[in-house]
Design a protein around this motif. Structure first.
Motif, PDB file in Angstrom:
ATOM      1  N   THR A 173     -10.960  10.642  -5.349  1.00 50.98           N
ATOM      2  CA  THR A 173     -11.971  10.556  -4.291  1.00 50.98           C
ATOM      3  C   THR A 173     -12.929  11.744  -4.362  1.00 50.98           C
ATOM      4  OG1 THR A 173     -10.564  11.754  -2.718  1.00 50.98           O
ATOM      5  CG2 THR A 173     -10.402   9.346  -2.717  1.00 50.98           C
TER       6      THR A 173
ATOM      7  N   TYR B 187      -9.695  -2.916  -2.292  1.00 54.17           N
ATOM      8  CA  TYR B 187      -9.971  -1.853  -3.262  1.00 54.17           C
ATOM      9  C   TYR B 187      -8.867  -1.771  -4.316  1.00 54.17           C
ATOM     10  CZ  TYR B 187     -11.313   2.793  -5.002  1.00 54.17           C
ATOM     11  OH  TYR B 187     -11.683   3.854  -5.799  1.00 54.17           O
ATOM     12  N   GLU B 188      -7.634  -1.914  -3.894  1.00 56.44           N
ATOM     13  CA  GLU B 188      -6.509  -1.895  -4.839  1.00 56.44           C
ATOM     14  C   GLU B 188      -6.588  -3.090  -5.784  1.00 56.44           C
ATOM     15  OE1 GLU B 188      -4.314   0.529  -5.361  1.00 56.44           O
ATOM     16  OE2 GLU B 188      -5.509   1.622  -3.888  1.00 56.44           O
TER      17      GLU B 188
ATOM     18  N   VAL C 122      -7.630   7.206   1.600  1.00 56.90           N
ATOM     19  CA  VAL C 122      -7.278   6.338   0.478  1.00 56.90           C
ATOM     20  C   VAL C 122      -6.663   7.159  -0.655  1.00 56.90           C
ATOM     21  CG1 VAL C 122      -8.182   4.681  -1.181  1.00 56.90           C
ATOM     22  CG2 VAL C 122      -9.208   4.860   1.092  1.00 56.90           C
TER      23      VAL C 122
ATOM     24  N   GLN D 140      -8.876  -1.427   2.092  1.00 60.58           N
ATOM     25  CA  GLN D 140      -7.939  -0.753   1.181  1.00 60.58           C
ATOM     26  C   GLN D 140      -7.233  -1.771   0.289  1.00 60.58           C
ATOM     27  OE1 GLN D 140      -5.349   2.437   2.120  1.00 60.58           O
ATOM     28  NE2 GLN D 140      -6.488   3.074   3.935  1.00 60.58           N
ATOM     29  N   LYS D 141      -6.844  -2.881   0.882  1.00 58.38           N
ATOM     30  CA  LYS D 141      -6.176  -3.929   0.107  1.00 58.38           C
ATOM     31  C   LYS D 141      -7.114  -4.464  -0.968  1.00 58.38           C
ATOM     32  CE  LYS D 141      -3.806  -8.366   0.575  1.00 58.38           C
ATOM     33  NZ  LYS D 141      -3.378  -9.440   1.510  1.00 58.38           N
TER      34      LYS D 141
ATOM     35  N   GLU E  81     -12.648   7.015   3.901  1.00 56.50           N
ATOM     36  CA  GLU E  81     -11.613   6.276   4.630  1.00 56.50           C
ATOM     37  C   GLU E  81     -11.961   4.796   4.619  1.00 56.50           C
ATOM     38  OE1 GLU E  81     -11.364   7.984   8.521  1.00 56.50           O
ATOM     39  OE2 GLU E  81     -10.049   9.615   7.866  1.00 56.50           O
ATOM     40  N   LEU E  82     -10.938   3.960   4.543  1.00 55.90           N
ATOM     41  CA  LEU E  82     -11.142   2.513   4.522  1.00 55.90           C
ATOM     42  C   LEU E  82     -10.251   1.837   5.546  1.00 55.90           C
ATOM     43  CD1 LEU E  82     -11.154   1.804   0.665  1.00 55.90           C
ATOM     44  CD2 LEU E  82     -13.147   1.946   2.168  1.00 55.90           C
TER      45      LEU E  82
ATOM     46  N   GLU F 109     -17.534   4.276   0.057  1.00 48.64           N
ATOM     47  CA  GLU F 109     -16.672   3.583   1.016  1.00 48.64           C
ATOM     48  C   GLU F 109     -17.380   2.443   1.739  1.00 48.64           C
ATOM     49  OE1 GLU F 109     -15.449   6.535   3.861  1.00 48.64           O
ATOM     50  OE2 GLU F 109     -17.472   7.343   4.079  1.00 48.64           O
TER      51      GLU F 109
ATOM     52  N   LYS G  91      -9.161   2.971  10.324  1.00 43.88           N
ATOM     53  CA  LYS G  91      -9.451   3.436   8.979  1.00 43.88           C
ATOM     54  C   LYS G  91      -8.596   4.655   8.645  1.00 43.88           C
ATOM     55  CE  LYS G  91     -14.231   1.882   8.405  1.00 43.88           C
ATOM     56  NZ  LYS G  91     -15.625   2.309   8.150  1.00 43.88           N
TER      57      LYS G  91
ATOM     58  N   GLU H  82      -7.753  -1.278   6.747  1.00 49.62           N
ATOM     59  CA  GLU H  82      -6.613  -1.855   6.043  1.00 49.62           C
ATOM     60  C   GLU H  82      -7.052  -2.969   5.090  1.00 49.62           C
ATOM     61  OE1 GLU H  82      -2.409  -4.167   7.077  1.00 49.62           O
ATOM     62  OE2 GLU H  82      -3.491  -3.096   8.645  1.00 49.62           O
TER      63      GLU H  82
ATOM     64  N   GLU I 117     -16.132  -1.542   1.952  1.00 50.96           N
ATOM     65  CA  GLU I 117     -15.932  -2.209   3.242  1.00 50.96           C
ATOM     66  C   GLU I 117     -16.683  -3.538   3.273  1.00 50.96           C
ATOM     67  OE1 GLU I 117     -14.047  -1.739   5.776  1.00 50.96           O
ATOM     68  OE2 GLU I 117     -13.338   0.328   5.555  1.00 50.96           O
TER      69      GLU I 117
END
Length: 235
Positions: A31, A45-46, A27, A42-43, A36-37, A87, A24, A39, A91
């Motif tokens: 915030t 979330y974007e 990001v 994070q993908k 923290e996320l 977060e 993690k 990988e 997840e």
């Protein structure tokens, strides 16, 4: 043989999940705290932010949920709805399709109703600093709005003063001048004492509009245009 394979498969999956958790990282973007996320998260979330580009996402670390709610006014954005989401939910949304659909439907619902909310408040003369949503852990949602209270209070006093002037047409000019001067001094004193802004929370958009009406415009009615939900993804 099949039993051993199943056990081995579970072990590999567990090790992979643990490894992903270790990886993690922080990001980019808005915030609260130090979320923290992984990988994968994070993908996702974007992708979520791109899907709802008309909304302003703020990622919150799990230890800052309450603080984020209390500081709603600091995320001011009058043109886009603020979405506070923690977060842990991101997840899980990245991993669980059913869970993801449930929460995305809440975001979608609020996204479509935001223009109606803005129009209702603006038509009533309310100065909207920001409006946001928080999705709770139980799958429900809540809404908040930060309004410039001093502007509304000032308008109320001006309206009342205008009525008083109409009834006092026969009052001598000198007396009226003294009265107006006294009113101006009173207005300045009250403005200093009043809170500049106020945060209003509700579980539906109808309720949010009604609360704004009750607090800021007791002499005016704001007609709710719909029944909706307010999003705040913390909980």
């Amino acid at each position: 043989m099949s039993t051993i394979s199943q056990v081995e498969g579970n072990r590999i999956a567990s090790e992979y999940e643990a490894e992903q958790t270790k990886k993690k990282s922080k990001v980019p973007g808005k915030t609260v705290g130090n979320p923290e996320l992984s990988e994968k998260a994070q993908k996702y979330y974007e992708e979520l932010k791109k899907k709802y580009s008309n909304m302003d996402f703020v990622l919150v670390s799990k230890d800052m949920k309450q603080q984020a709610q209390a500081q709603a006014g600091s995320y001011a954005n009058a043109n886009r709805m603020v979405v506070l989401i923690d977060e842990e939910k991101i997840e899980r949304m990245a991993e669980d399709e059913t869970y993801r659909k449930q929460y995305e439907s809440i975001i979608q619902n609020a996204s479509t109703k935001l223009p109606q909310l803005q129009n209702s408040l603006q038509s009533a003369g309310a100065k909207l600093k920001t409006v946001g949503m928080k999705v709770n852990d139980n799958g429900t949602a809540s809404f908040f709005a930060v309004i410039d209270k001093s502007l509304s209070a000032q308008r109320e006093r001006i309206s009342k003063k205008a009525e008083e002037k109409k009834e006092a047409k026969k009052t001598a000019k000198k007396k009226e001048a003294k009265k107006e001067e006294a009113e101006k001094l009173k207005d300045k004193r009250l403005q200093k004492e009043e809170q500049e802004e106020i945060t209003i929370t509700a579980s539906t958009m109808d309720e949010l509009i009604q609360k704004i009406n009750d607090v800021l415009y007791p002499w005016k009615q704001i007609e709710p245009e719909y029944v909706g939900q307010h999003i705040n993804y913390l909980g």
